[in-house]
Design a protein around this motif. Structure first.
Motif, PDB file in Angstrom:
ATOM      1  N   VAL A 178       0.830  -1.209   0.000  1.00 50.33           N
ATOM      2  CA  VAL A 178       0.000   0.000   0.000  1.00 50.33           C
ATOM      3  C   VAL A 178       0.866   1.260   0.000  1.00 50.33           C
ATOM      4  O   VAL A 178       0.633   2.202  -0.766  1.00 50.33           O
ATOM      5  CB  VAL A 178      -0.943   0.004   1.227  1.00 50.33           C
ATOM      6  CG1 VAL A 178      -1.640   1.362   1.365  1.00 50.33           C
ATOM      7  CG2 VAL A 178      -1.975  -1.103   1.095  1.00 50.33           C
ATOM      8  N   LEU A 179       1.900   1.292   0.847  1.00 53.02           N
ATOM      9  CA  LEU A 179       2.745   2.483   0.932  1.00 53.02           C
ATOM     10  C   LEU A 179       3.582   2.677  -0.335  1.00 53.02           C
ATOM     11  O   LEU A 179       3.845   3.808  -0.746  1.00 53.02           O
ATOM     12  CB  LEU A 179       3.648   2.396   2.158  1.00 53.02           C
ATOM     13  CG  LEU A 179       2.935   2.496   3.510  1.00 53.02           C
ATOM     14  CD1 LEU A 179       3.901   2.206   4.649  1.00 53.02           C
ATOM     15  CD2 LEU A 179       2.294   3.870   3.696  1.00 53.02           C
ATOM     16  N   ALA A 180       3.993   1.584  -0.956  1.00 50.02           N
ATOM     17  CA  ALA A 180       4.798   1.687  -2.186  1.00 50.02           C
ATOM     18  C   ALA A 180       3.981   2.225  -3.354  1.00 50.02           C
ATOM     19  O   ALA A 180       4.541   2.850  -4.263  1.00 50.02           O
ATOM     20  CB  ALA A 180       5.384   0.321  -2.543  1.00 50.02           C
ATOM     21  N   ARG A 181       2.682   2.008  -3.346  1.00 52.63           N
ATOM     22  CA  ARG A 181       1.825   2.493  -4.438  1.00 52.63           C
ATOM     23  C   ARG A 181       1.662   4.006  -4.404  1.00 52.63           C
ATOM     24  O   ARG A 181       1.297   4.614  -5.403  1.00 52.63           O
ATOM     25  CB  ARG A 181       0.441   1.848  -4.357  1.00 52.63           C
ATOM     26  CG  ARG A 181       0.395   0.412  -4.826  1.00 52.63           C
ATOM     27  CD  ARG A 181      -1.032  -0.074  -4.907  1.00 52.63           C
ATOM     28  NE  ARG A 181      -1.774   0.233  -3.685  1.00 52.63           N
ATOM     29  CZ  ARG A 181      -3.046  -0.089  -3.502  1.00 52.63           C
ATOM     30  NH1 ARG A 181      -3.728  -0.698  -4.442  1.00 52.63           N
ATOM     31  NH2 ARG A 181      -3.667   0.216  -2.361  1.00 52.63           N
ATOM     32  N   GLY A 182       1.906   4.625  -3.242  1.00 55.02           N
ATOM     33  CA  GLY A 182       1.735   6.062  -3.110  1.00 55.02           C
ATOM     34  C   GLY A 182       2.986   6.825  -3.484  1.00 55.02           C
ATOM     35  O   GLY A 182       3.846   6.341  -4.232  1.00 55.02           O
ATOM     36  N   ALA A 183       3.109   8.025  -2.923  1.00 55.15           N
ATOM     37  CA  ALA A 183       4.214   8.917  -3.280  1.00 55.15           C
ATOM     38  C   ALA A 183       5.560   8.406  -2.795  1.00 55.15           C
ATOM     39  O   ALA A 183       6.603   8.825  -3.309  1.00 55.15           O
ATOM     40  CB  ALA A 183       3.945  10.309  -2.691  1.00 55.15           C
ATOM     41  N   ARG A 184       5.584   7.496  -1.856  1.00 58.02           N
ATOM     42  CA  ARG A 184       6.862   7.014  -1.320  1.00 58.02           C
ATOM     43  C   ARG A 184       7.604   6.141  -2.322  1.00 58.02           C
ATOM     44  O   ARG A 184       8.819   6.200  -2.418  1.00 58.02           O
ATOM     45  CB  ARG A 184       6.620   6.262  -0.012  1.00 58.02           C
ATOM     46  CG  ARG A 184       6.174   7.180   1.109  1.00 58.02           C
ATOM     47  CD  ARG A 184       5.728   6.432   2.355  1.00 58.02           C
ATOM     48  NE  ARG A 184       5.364   7.383   3.408  1.00 58.02           N
ATOM     49  CZ  ARG A 184       4.181   7.959   3.512  1.00 58.02           C
ATOM     50  NH1 ARG A 184       3.222   7.658   2.639  1.00 58.02           N
ATOM     51  NH2 ARG A 184       3.937   8.841   4.469  1.00 58.02           N
ATOM     52  N   GLY A 185       6.902   5.303  -3.042  1.00 60.31           N
ATOM     53  CA  GLY A 185       7.533   4.467  -4.059  1.00 60.31           C
ATOM     54  C   GLY A 185       8.198   3.234  -3.479  1.00 60.31           C
ATOM     55  O   GLY A 185       8.486   3.147  -2.281  1.00 60.31           O
ATOM     56  N   ALA A 186       8.483   2.269  -4.335  1.00 65.30           N
ATOM     57  CA  ALA A 186       9.029   0.987  -3.898  1.00 65.30           C
ATOM     58  C   ALA A 186      10.443   1.094  -3.355  1.00 65.30           C
ATOM     59  O   ALA A 186      10.887   0.226  -2.601  1.00 65.30           O
ATOM     60  CB  ALA A 186       8.994  -0.015  -5.049  1.00 65.30           C
ATOM     61  N   ASP A 187      11.180   2.169  -3.734  1.00 68.51           N
ATOM     62  CA  ASP A 187      12.555   2.292  -3.251  1.00 68.51           C
ATOM     63  C   ASP A 187      12.665   3.116  -1.970  1.00 68.51           C
ATOM     64  O   ASP A 187      13.765   3.476  -1.543  1.00 68.51           O
ATOM     65  CB  ASP A 187      13.460   2.873  -4.336  1.00 68.51           C
ATOM     66  CG  ASP A 187      13.069   4.295  -4.732  1.00 68.51           C
ATOM     67  OD1 ASP A 187      11.934   4.715  -4.411  1.00 68.51           O
ATOM     68  OD2 ASP A 187      13.893   4.976  -5.370  1.00 68.51           O
ATOM     69  N   CYS A 188      11.529   3.392  -1.317  1.00 69.14           N
ATOM     70  CA  CYS A 188      11.547   4.130  -0.052  1.00 69.14           C
ATOM     71  C   CYS A 188      12.178   3.268   1.038  1.00 69.14           C
ATOM     72  O   CYS A 188      11.821   2.095   1.205  1.00 69.14           O
ATOM     73  CB  CYS A 188      10.127   4.514   0.347  1.00 69.14           C
ATOM     74  SG  CYS A 188      10.014   5.421   1.906  1.00 69.14           S
ATOM     75  N   PRO A 189      13.116   3.803   1.819  1.00 70.91           N
ATOM     76  CA  PRO A 189      13.794   3.020   2.853  1.00 70.91           C
ATOM     77  C   PRO A 189      12.857   2.559   3.974  1.00 70.91           C
ATOM     78  O   PRO A 189      11.925   3.276   4.353  1.00 70.91           O
ATOM     79  CB  PRO A 189      14.851   3.980   3.396  1.00 70.91           C
ATOM     80  CG  PRO A 189      15.045   4.989   2.309  1.00 70.91           C
ATOM     81  CD  PRO A 189      13.698   5.152   1.671  1.00 70.91           C
ATOM     82  N   VAL A 190      13.137   1.375   4.496  1.00 64.78           N
ATOM     83  CA  VAL A 190      12.358   0.782   5.583  1.00 64.78           C
ATOM     84  C   VAL A 190      13.311   0.133   6.579  1.00 64.78           C
ATOM     85  O   VAL A 190      14.298  -0.506   6.177  1.00 64.78           O
ATOM     86  CB  VAL A 190      11.378  -0.298   5.074  1.00 64.78           C
ATOM     87  CG1 VAL A 190      10.557  -0.869   6.228  1.00 64.78           C
ATOM     88  CG2 VAL A 190      10.465   0.253   3.999  1.00 64.78           C
ATOM     89  N   ALA A 191      13.016   0.296   7.863  1.00 65.22           N
ATOM     90  CA  ALA A 191      13.755  -0.403   8.909  1.00 65.22           C
ATOM     91  C   ALA A 191      12.780  -1.177   9.782  1.00 65.22           C
ATOM     92  O   ALA A 191      11.697  -0.677  10.107  1.00 65.22           O
ATOM     93  CB  ALA A 191      14.545   0.577   9.768  1.00 65.22           C
ATOM     94  N   VAL A 192      13.155  -2.394  10.150  1.00 64.71           N
ATOM     95  CA  VAL A 192      12.389  -3.190  11.110  1.00 64.71           C
ATOM     96  C   VAL A 192      13.306  -3.443  12.305  1.00 64.71           C
ATOM     97  O   VAL A 192      14.367  -4.049  12.157  1.00 64.71           O
ATOM     98  CB  VAL A 192      11.924  -4.527  10.510  1.00 64.71           C
ATOM     99  CG1 VAL A 192      11.094  -5.301  11.523  1.00 64.71           C
ATOM    100  CG2 VAL A 192      11.126  -4.304   9.220  1.00 64.71           C
TER     101      VAL A 192
END
Length: 250
Positions: A178-192
């Motif tokens: 869902v978040l990748a489909r928006g303005a953030r895009g698939a290359d937006c950084p993520v940390a878990v």
């Protein structure tokens, strides 16, 4: 003969380490007649403190509530009506996805006086373990804290608006999509960040496009806090390709 009316104090235990419990919270625990504690976040704090006060464990774990919330509410009222000072010890902060407001309302409806002692929420403290500030000049000016069950399509902004996901490991695939489909895009950084301040603390960093496969490969488990946005590039755990993006953005 009139029975003395007790009281309830809602105390935030913080993310699970006794040295992050507030002084006011510690004093409330020391004065308590009985402690009603969550297992996640709260129980490790009690184990460190070693108090002699009786503890009732209501056993909340991710996806498994051994004691329903309605029964917890009723228990707090019952104990206070017996004249006890009851401390309800909750992981993190009572008002950040902690149902503290529901417990306060149930007590007040029964005429029980209630105090609230804020706690250090994992939404802010656990990302700090990984060197991730939720806002940073030039990278992010705002952040949102949501649960993994929320409607993420309604969270606005781009990667300069940090998103913190609590209780989100089980729904990580959906959230990333869902978040990748928006303005953030698939290359937006993520940390878990798993088990913040615990003995199994671990950080996994990728992008919205890669994090699901990475989490599966590393068998990421709750409890974990997920951070989405360019502030993730500030982490010393970030791979070189993401750190390079930080330099471009600043």
């Amino acid at each position: 003969m009139t029975t003395r009316l007790g009281r309830v104090t809602l105390v935030g235990a913080g993310p699970g380490s006794a040295d992050l419990l507030t002084v006011r919270g510690l004093r409330a625990l020391e004065r308590a007649d009985v402690i009603v504690a969550d297992r996640l976040g709260a129980r490790p704090v009690l184990d460190e403190l070693g108090l002699d006060t009786p503890v009732i464990d209501v056993g909340k774990l991710p996806g498994h509530h051994a004691v329903p919330q309605e029964r917890i509410n009723a228990l707090l009222v019952e104990l206070a009506l017996e004249g006890k000072h009851v401390v309800r010890l909750k992981g993190g902060d009572p008002y950040v996805f902690g149902r503290g407001g529901e417990e306060l309302a149930a007590c007040r409806d029964a005429g029980i006086p209630v105090d609230v002692v804020p706690g250090v929420t994992s939404a802010v403290s656990v990302p700090a373990i990984a060197g991730i500030p939720l806002t940073h000049r030039g990278l992010a000016t705002a952040f949102s804290v949501v649960s993994g069950h929320d409607q993420l399509g309604e969270v606005g902004g781009g990667r300069d608006h940090t998103v913190v996901l609590l209780m989100g490991v089980g729904t990580l695939g959906h959230s990333a999509h869902v978040l990748a489909r928006g303005a953030r895009g698939a290359d937006c950084p993520v940390a878990v960040i798993e088990d913040g301040y615990g003995e199994h603390q671990r950080v996994t960093i990728g992008t919205l496009g890669t994090i699901v496969a990475q989490a599966a490969q590393r068998r990421v488990r709750n409890p974990a806090v997920i951070v989405v946005g360019d502030v993730v590039t500030l982490s010393p755990y970030a791979p070189e390709e993401l750190s390079a993006r930080k330099a471009e953005a600043l």
